[in-house]
Write an enzyme that holds these catalytic residues in place. Sequence first.
Site, PDB file in Angstrom:
ATOM      1  CE  LYS A 166     -28.048   8.536  -6.665  1.00  0.00           C
ATOM      2  NZ  LYS A 166     -26.872   7.729  -6.328  1.00  0.00           N
ATOM      3  NE  ARG A 192     -24.086   9.157 -13.479  1.00  0.00           N
ATOM      4  CZ  ARG A 192     -25.395   9.119 -13.252  1.00  0.00           C
ATOM      5  NH1 ARG A 192     -25.859   9.384 -12.031  1.00  0.00           N
ATOM      6  NH2 ARG A 192     -26.239   8.795 -14.224  1.00  0.00           N
TER       7      ARG A 192
END
Length: 336
Positions: free
Chosen positions: A278, A313
């Site tokens: 991210k 994840r």
Amino acid sequence: MSYYRPLVQCSPDRPADAVTLAGGWCWFSQVAVHTRDAKPRIATASDLPRAIFENLARPRPEIAGMGMDAPRIMGILNVTPDSFSDGGLFDDPAAALAHAQAMQAAGTDIIDIGGESTRPGAADVSVSEEINRTAPVIAAIRAQSDVAISIDTRKAPVAQAAIAAGAGLVNDVAALGYDPTLAVVTAQAGLPVCLMHAQGDPATMQQNPKYDDVLLDVYDFLAARIAAAEAAGIAREQIVVDPGIGFGKTLAHNLTLLRGLSLFHSLGCPILLGASRKRFIGTIGGAEAAAGRMPGSVAVALHGVRQGVQILRVHDTFETRQAIELEMAINGTMTQ
């Protein structure tokens, strides 16, 4: 209202009064008690309300055939042309299948297949296009392997096609709020669901997101969505929660959620952490390109392990698995 965040430990040196967290590899003997009008205070586990104590201590049942007594790796497989990190790499079915096989070889427990980018600013994809991207890949993987597969979608028809092809978990970034019939499809199939928090939709979510208290606001949202899923016929034992790192959050919001991750154990459900590559990792770690954020992503994943997060994840499955094995070995708890 009070919120209870266990102060999680993973050391083998645990006191006699320690409580095993969610039947897993971590424990706690103290909690931070949060309210909206005061700073958190520290209390002992014995001071917890009975319902909260049971939510924190109760072992989590299997999800999609995976035991929740050790950290599980969810490998990301985006069969899209425009995902933020790997868009266009695996939109060819042969490339997607090869990557799925490589992730399995690296120790991935479940493969999460998505056909619609949910990166900031992403546009919607039609139902037919999303099905065409995902269902054939799921069927191809299932024809060669019994690995667990999840479908990353907000849409009931896409989930139906994926379930028919062999998916065993529905992973919805909209927490069953985008397409209400998705809850019905999931319940009728008897499958588990992951409910993720997001503020706004992908096209607008990073346009000045604001919260009164991001940790408690996300907790309340997930509690409400769990109730909605249960009302639709999905058992709480089949629900996973995800605080939605990067979905309608600033860098400061993301860090606050990561520091407070263990609060979400009080919901009584397994936690999924999806922070891989991210933007905030690149901002802090000095990596502009998403592909250069592997070391920071592994660091965040290990923080999740230390907070008792059950599902991670990630894009970098081998590196994350290796790091977890070392983490667990150092702390005297080998993964299973």
